[in-house]
Design a protein around this motif. Structure first.
Motif, PDB file in Angstrom:
ATOM      1  N   THR A  68      11.100  69.269 -28.104  1.00 28.00           N
ATOM      2  CA  THR A  68       9.954  69.321 -27.369  1.00 28.00           C
ATOM      3  C   THR A  68       9.474  67.583 -27.041  1.00 28.00           C
ATOM      4  O   THR A  68       9.834  66.898 -27.653  1.00 28.00           O
ATOM      5  CB  THR A  68       8.690  69.578 -27.974  1.00 28.00           C
ATOM      6  OG1 THR A  68       8.964  70.961 -28.854  1.00 28.00           O
ATOM      7  CG2 THR A  68       7.472  69.806 -27.091  1.00 28.00           C
ATOM      8  N   GLY A  70       6.922  65.078 -24.701  1.00 30.64           N
ATOM      9  CA  GLY A  70       5.718  65.100 -24.042  1.00 30.64           C
ATOM     10  C   GLY A  70       5.992  63.953 -22.634  1.00 30.64           C
ATOM     11  O   GLY A  70       6.616  64.417 -21.886  1.00 30.64           O
ATOM     12  N   ALA A  71       5.785  62.681 -22.751  1.00 33.94           N
ATOM     13  CA  ALA A  71       6.111  61.730 -21.864  1.00 33.94           C
ATOM     14  C   ALA A  71       7.309  60.930 -22.436  1.00 33.94           C
ATOM     15  O   ALA A  71       7.802  60.102 -21.254  1.00 33.94           O
ATOM     16  CB  ALA A  71       4.981  60.888 -21.573  1.00 33.94           C
ATOM     17  N   GLY A  72       7.736  61.213 -23.644  1.00 30.67           N
ATOM     18  CA  GLY A  72       9.116  60.490 -23.852  1.00 30.67           C
ATOM     19  C   GLY A  72       8.662  58.919 -23.937  1.00 30.67           C
ATOM     20  O   GLY A  72       9.470  57.990 -23.812  1.00 30.67           O
ATOM     21  N   THR A  73       7.415  58.538 -24.420  1.00 32.91           N
ATOM     22  CA  THR A  73       7.188  56.829 -24.936  1.00 32.91           C
ATOM     23  C   THR A  73       7.353  56.678 -26.303  1.00 32.91           C
ATOM     24  O   THR A  73       6.997  55.894 -26.712  1.00 32.91           O
ATOM     25  CB  THR A  73       5.665  56.750 -24.259  1.00 32.91           C
ATOM     26  OG1 THR A  73       4.498  57.407 -24.996  1.00 32.91           O
ATOM     27  CG2 THR A  73       5.264  57.173 -22.673  1.00 32.91           C
ATOM     28  N   GLY A  74       7.719  57.799 -27.142  1.00 29.77           N
ATOM     29  CA  GLY A  74       7.811  57.466 -28.625  1.00 29.77           C
ATOM     30  C   GLY A  74       8.510  56.316 -28.809  1.00 29.77           C
ATOM     31  O   GLY A  74       9.469  55.948 -28.083  1.00 29.77           O
ATOM     32  N   ALA A 133      -1.938  52.057 -27.216  1.00 31.93           N
ATOM     33  CA  ALA A 133      -1.949  51.216 -26.195  1.00 31.93           C
ATOM     34  C   ALA A 133      -1.051  51.749 -25.041  1.00 31.93           C
ATOM     35  O   ALA A 133      -1.249  51.066 -23.938  1.00 31.93           O
ATOM     36  CB  ALA A 133      -0.973  49.824 -26.756  1.00 31.93           C
ATOM     37  N   SER A 134      -0.267  52.912 -25.601  1.00 28.47           N
ATOM     38  CA  SER A 134       0.361  53.586 -24.492  1.00 28.47           C
ATOM     39  C   SER A 134      -0.519  54.752 -23.655  1.00 28.47           C
ATOM     40  O   SER A 134      -0.035  55.742 -23.030  1.00 28.47           O
ATOM     41  CB  SER A 134       1.519  54.388 -24.805  1.00 28.47           C
ATOM     42  OG  SER A 134       1.118  54.896 -26.093  1.00 28.47           O
ATOM     43  N   THR A 139       1.347  61.494 -23.724  1.00 26.40           N
ATOM     44  CA  THR A 139       0.500  62.770 -23.723  1.00 26.40           C
ATOM     45  C   THR A 139      -0.542  62.908 -24.763  1.00 26.40           C
ATOM     46  O   THR A 139      -0.107  62.513 -26.007  1.00 26.40           O
ATOM     47  CB  THR A 139       1.242  63.903 -23.564  1.00 26.40           C
ATOM     48  OG1 THR A 139       2.214  64.131 -24.514  1.00 26.40           O
ATOM     49  CG2 THR A 139       2.224  63.895 -22.033  1.00 26.40           C
ATOM     50  N   ASN A 143       0.525  62.669 -28.446  1.00 27.29           N
ATOM     51  CA  ASN A 143       0.022  61.678 -29.553  1.00 27.29           C
ATOM     52  C   ASN A 143      -0.436  62.604 -30.715  1.00 27.29           C
ATOM     53  O   ASN A 143      -0.487  62.008 -31.845  1.00 27.29           O
ATOM     54  CB  ASN A 143      -1.612  61.479 -28.941  1.00 27.29           C
ATOM     55  CG  ASN A 143      -1.557  60.590 -27.782  1.00 27.29           C
ATOM     56  OD1 ASN A 143      -2.593  60.321 -26.992  1.00 27.29           O
ATOM     57  ND2 ASN A 143      -0.334  60.101 -27.540  1.00 27.29           N
ATOM     58  N   THR A 146       2.739  62.937 -33.014  1.00 27.66           N
ATOM     59  CA  THR A 146       3.233  61.667 -33.573  1.00 27.66           C
ATOM     60  C   THR A 146       1.958  61.282 -34.714  1.00 27.66           C
ATOM     61  O   THR A 146       2.244  60.221 -35.436  1.00 27.66           O
ATOM     62  CB  THR A 146       3.636  60.427 -32.704  1.00 27.66           C
ATOM     63  OG1 THR A 146       2.424  60.369 -31.930  1.00 27.66           O
ATOM     64  CG2 THR A 146       4.805  61.030 -32.136  1.00 27.66           C
ATOM     65  N   GLY A 149      -1.888  56.454 -33.389  1.00 31.62           N
ATOM     66  CA  GLY A 149      -3.111  55.540 -33.783  1.00 31.62           C
ATOM     67  C   GLY A 149      -3.394  54.754 -32.146  1.00 31.62           C
ATOM     68  O   GLY A 149      -3.015  55.086 -31.286  1.00 31.62           O
ATOM     69  N   ILE A 205       3.380  72.554 -29.657  1.00 26.37           N
ATOM     70  CA  ILE A 205       1.826  72.410 -29.445  1.00 26.37           C
ATOM     71  C   ILE A 205       1.493  72.697 -27.961  1.00 26.37           C
ATOM     72  O   ILE A 205       1.989  71.973 -27.175  1.00 26.37           O
ATOM     73  CB  ILE A 205       1.201  71.276 -29.824  1.00 26.37           C
ATOM     74  CG1 ILE A 205       1.277  70.957 -31.541  1.00 26.37           C
ATOM     75  CG2 ILE A 205      -0.347  71.075 -29.570  1.00 26.37           C
ATOM     76  CD1 ILE A 205       1.402  69.279 -32.138  1.00 26.37           C
TER      77      ILE A 205
HETATM   78  C1  LIG Z   1       4.087  50.031 -24.610  1.00 27.37           C
HETATM   79  C2  LIG Z   1       3.780  51.177 -25.573  1.00 27.37           C
HETATM   80  C3  LIG Z   1       2.830  51.148 -26.660  1.00 27.37           C
HETATM   81  C4  LIG Z   1       2.433  51.861 -27.453  1.00 27.37           C
HETATM   82  N1  LIG Z   1       1.627  51.861 -28.374  1.00 27.37           N
HETATM   83  C5  LIG Z   1       1.230  52.650 -29.283  1.00 27.37           C
HETATM   84  C6  LIG Z   1       0.107  52.563 -30.051  1.00 27.37           C
HETATM   85  O1  LIG Z   1      -0.883  51.552 -29.999  1.00 27.37           O
HETATM   86  N2  LIG Z   1      -0.124  53.560 -31.103  1.00 27.37           N
HETATM   87  C7  LIG Z   1       0.733  54.741 -31.231  1.00 27.37           C
HETATM   88  O2  LIG Z   1       0.446  55.424 -32.250  1.00 27.37           O
HETATM   89  N3  LIG Z   1       1.913  54.641 -30.553  1.00 27.37           N
HETATM   90  C8  LIG Z   1       1.974  54.039 -29.504  1.00 27.37           C
HETATM   91  N4  LIG Z   1       3.242  54.043 -28.690  1.00 27.37           N
HETATM   92  C9  LIG Z   1       4.116  54.909 -28.962  1.00 27.37           C
HETATM   93  C10 LIG Z   1       4.048  56.196 -28.203  1.00 27.37           C
HETATM   94  O3  LIG Z   1       3.423  56.166 -27.010  1.00 27.37           O
HETATM   95  C11 LIG Z   1       3.253  57.250 -28.971  1.00 27.37           C
HETATM   96  O4  LIG Z   1       4.170  57.846 -29.892  1.00 27.37           O
HETATM   97  C12 LIG Z   1       2.846  58.700 -28.269  1.00 27.37           C
HETATM   98  O5  LIG Z   1       2.057  59.314 -29.003  1.00 27.37           O
HETATM   99  C13 LIG Z   1       3.791  59.314 -27.854  1.00 27.37           C
HETATM  100  O6  LIG Z   1       3.446  60.443 -26.894  1.00 27.37           O
HETATM  101  P1  LIG Z   1       4.527  61.056 -25.909  1.00 27.37           P
HETATM  102  O7  LIG Z   1       3.545  62.007 -25.129  1.00 27.37           O
HETATM  103  O8  LIG Z   1       5.118  60.199 -24.974  1.00 27.37           O
HETATM  104  O9  LIG Z   1       5.523  61.908 -26.960  1.00 27.37           O
HETATM  105  P2  LIG Z   1       7.283  61.949 -26.901  1.00 27.37           P
HETATM  106  O10 LIG Z   1       7.616  60.611 -26.887  1.00 27.37           O
HETATM  107  O11 LIG Z   1       7.613  62.698 -25.500  1.00 27.37           O
HETATM  108  O12 LIG Z   1       7.289  62.750 -28.173  1.00 27.37           O
HETATM  109  C14 LIG Z   1       7.043  61.999 -29.543  1.00 27.37           C
HETATM  110  C15 LIG Z   1       7.381  63.132 -30.710  1.00 27.37           C
HETATM  111  O13 LIG Z   1       6.458  64.235 -30.476  1.00 27.37           O
HETATM  112  C16 LIG Z   1       7.025  65.482 -30.179  1.00 27.37           C
HETATM  113  N5  LIG Z   1       6.213  66.293 -29.325  1.00 27.37           N
HETATM  114  C17 LIG Z   1       5.758  65.784 -28.056  1.00 27.37           C
HETATM  115  N6  LIG Z   1       4.903  66.552 -27.377  1.00 27.37           N
HETATM  116  C18 LIG Z   1       4.952  67.970 -28.383  1.00 27.37           C
HETATM  117  C19 LIG Z   1       4.183  68.958 -28.269  1.00 27.37           C
HETATM  118  N7  LIG Z   1       3.433  69.384 -27.361  1.00 27.37           N
HETATM  119  N8  LIG Z   1       4.392  69.866 -29.367  1.00 27.37           N
HETATM  120  C20 LIG Z   1       5.317  69.617 -30.519  1.00 27.37           C
HETATM  121  N9  LIG Z   1       5.846  68.254 -30.571  1.00 27.37           N
HETATM  122  C21 LIG Z   1       5.776  67.427 -29.464  1.00 27.37           C
HETATM  123  C22 LIG Z   1       8.332  65.194 -29.697  1.00 27.37           C
HETATM  124  O14 LIG Z   1       9.505  66.103 -30.226  1.00 27.37           O
HETATM  125  C23 LIG Z   1       8.710  63.836 -30.541  1.00 27.37           C
HETATM  126  O15 LIG Z   1       9.059  64.123 -31.906  1.00 27.37           O
HETATM  127  C24 LIG Z   1       3.376  52.925 -27.842  1.00 27.37           C
HETATM  128  C25 LIG Z   1       4.597  53.219 -26.910  1.00 27.37           C
HETATM  129  C26 LIG Z   1       4.665  52.344 -25.902  1.00 27.37           C
HETATM  130  C27 LIG Z   1       6.043  52.523 -24.961  1.00 27.37           C
END
Ligand SMILES: Cc1cc2nc3c(=O)[nH]c(=O)nc-3n(C[C@H](O)[C@H](O)[C@H](O)COP(=O)(O)OP(=O)(O)OC[C@H]3O[C@@H](n4cnc5c(N)ncnc54)[C@H](O)[C@@H]3O)c2cc1C
Length: 458
Positions: A68, A70-74, A133-134, A139, A143, A146, A149, A205
């Motif tokens: 799965t 979301g936005a791939g910012t993990g 911060a992202s 998404t 959030n 993961t 925070g 989710i």
């Molecule tokens: C510049 C920058 C700053 C950042 N700052 C922070 C910060 O301050 N705090 C922080 O906690 N993180 C931070 N991050 C990390 C990241 O943004 C977080 O981990 C964010 O929660 C990931 O969201 P995403 O939508 O990109 O998820 P993704 O990267 O797409 O996925 C992350 C994980 O969640 C799973 N997933 C995603 N969506 C679902 C769903 N709907 N159901 C089940 N599983 C799912 C995926 O399989 C994967 O394991 C930062 C990243 C960057 C690039």
């Protein structure tokens, strides 16, 4: 077989099944700098719960792994999708379904960006506190998955404190609703908490009922305090906490971070070795609290600057916000994420200094000092993390554990930290957690190889 899977997906979901080379390539990676090996079979752009169920049913019937996204910012490689796997993108499911100011809750689809949700809630005078911060690019579903925070969480909590209920598609395609809309609720086991931070290993989710807050009244106050070294800054942040004053945000940048940001922003060079705290107070008592915090920081030897107005505050925060871009100018970055009890922050910085000396590395570190969450950055050249960096990172994790902390405060385990997971959990808990994933996903199709290593050498 893989052609069959794509054909089945196509027959069920039509144009939502994307096999264009650019899309497949982008699904291989998140923002951790790590990419999965091989190329995914397809990216499914789900537009509804039914689309998710259809995808998962096909995956289950054909025993095909589903990752799965979301936005791939993990930052842990959790969403990276490799050869033979389906990437299931929820980014298009981005509606706010319901806002209830009277009950302080909102029901949303998982693909909405955190900051878009904030903009949607603003007219109601409400907000969802988790603020990674992202937030502009990540998404709400990501959030939650993961357990993210952010900057404000010392005062307003993390994702775990801000979710009431979840809608989840299980590995066999069934739709489950866990949690409740009431403030209280202790019926049965707390599966909502279990799903928060499960990184796509227990279910998909597809909806979330979020616990909201009213927007904080009053004018926020910002101050910075500069110290001769990072240890002094860490001691001062612990003094603020133990004085019983709760800043909304308290961020610490060490000398290497500060120097890199000043270079990027063309500011005068900071004093050699200087580290800086940036602090915000908010709410009706923001002025009085800023006064009290300034007094604590001065007593701790800090050179304190108080922003006179929002424009000056913005300039001070710009320095902190430029941390990631500044690191990117230095090379490829592995952003680490350990957390320790707040009183152990000075000791953790001592450990980082020791690791720097042992491995001849500079480890620029930024820290959410209000809650003890450190982001040591390893900077190197080229795409692959050198062995020396992994060796130093391993020592960093051990140090955090020794100090009563944890491997990851907010980014998750993903693929990058799974080899250290047993060190923190111990064999019994590691096995128990593994068994729990098998109850949710007996065939092991949901994000296999993430969080739990499948072999000891992974
Ligand atoms: C510049 C920058 C700053 C950042 N700052 C922070 C910060 O301050 N705090 C922080 O906690 N993180 C931070 N991050 C990390 C990241 O943004 C977080 O981990 C964010 O929660 C990931 O969201 P995403 O939508 O990109 O998820 P993704 O990267 O797409 O996925 C992350 C994980 O969640 C799973 N997933 C995603 N969506 C679902 C769903 N709907 N159901 C089940 N599983 C799912 C995926 O399989 C994967 O394991 C930062 C990243 C960057 C690039």
């Amino acid at each position: 077989m893989s052609a069959d899977v794509v054909a089945l997906l196509r027959a069920a979901l039509g144009e939502k099944v994307d096999v264009s080379p650019a899309t497949l390539e982008s699904a291989r990676a998140d923002k951790s700098g790590h990419a999965a090996s091989g190329t995914p079979l397809a990216v499914v752009h789900a537009a509804s719960v039914a689309d998710v169920q259809e995808t998962v049913r096909i995956a289950s019937a054909t025993r095909t792994p589903v990752v799965t996204r979301g936005a791939g910012t993990g930052l842990a490689g959790g969403a990276n999708t490799g050869g033979g796997e389906i990437a299931l993108s929820l980014r298009s499911m981005d509606r706010v379904v319901e806002v209830r100011p009277d009950d302080l809750l909102a029901v949303v689809e998982p693909g909405i960006l955190n900051a878009d949700l904030d903009r949607a809630l603003a007219p109601y005078g409400l907000w969802w506190a988790p603020d990674p911060a992202s937030r502009e690019i990540s998404t709400v579903g990501g959030n939650i998955a993961t357990g993210a925070g952010g900057l404000l969480c010392a005062k307003y909590g993390v994702v775990r404190d801000a979710v009431l209920a979840l809608d989840v598609v299980l590995a066999d395609g069934r739709l489950l609703h866990v949690g409740h809309r009431s403030v209280k609720g202790v019926t049965g086991l707390d599966l909502t908490s279990l799903l928060i931070g499960s990184e796509g290993t227990l279910g998909v989710i597809v909806g979330a009922t979020l616990k909201l807050r009213r927007r904080v009244p009053g004018e926020a106050q910002t101050l910075t305090a500069t110290f001769p070294g990072v240890r002094e800054a860490a001691v001062a942040s612990a003094a603020v906490t133990s004085a019983g004053i709760q800043p909304a945000i308290m961020e610490l940048m060490d000398a290497a971070c500060l120097a890199a940001v000043h270079t990027l922003l063309a500011l005068p060079a900071p004093l050699a070795g200087a580290a800086q705290l940036t602090i915000q107070t908010d709410g009706p008592a923001s002025h009085a609290e800023a006064d009290e915090i300034a007094a604590v920081l001065v007593a701790a030897g800090g050179d304190v600057r108080r922003a006179a107005d929002p424009a000056e505050a913005e300039l001070l925060w710009r320095v902190r916000r430029s941390m990631h871009p500044a690191m990117e100018t230095l090379g490829t970055t592995l952003i680490e994420d350990v957390s320790v009890p707040r009183s152990a922050l000075p000791a953790m910085f001592d450990e980082i200094a020791r690791i720097e000396r042992t491995y001849c590395l500079t480890i620029p570190t930024v820290c959410h000092a209000g809650d003890g969450n450190l982001h040591p950055n390893f900077v190197f050249t080229g795409p692959d993390v050198p062995d020396v960096v992994w060796a130093a990172a391993g020592k960093l994790f051990q140090a955090a554990l020794r100090l009563g902390g944890t491997l990851t405060g907010e980014h998750g385990i993903g693929v990058l930290k799974r080899r250290w997971l047993r060190d923190e959990l111990g064999d019994d808990q590691w096995e128990l957690q593994r068994q729990i994933t098998r109850v949710f996903d007996p065939a092991g199709i949901l994000n296999p190889g993430k969080v739990f290593a499948q072999s000891p050498d992974e």
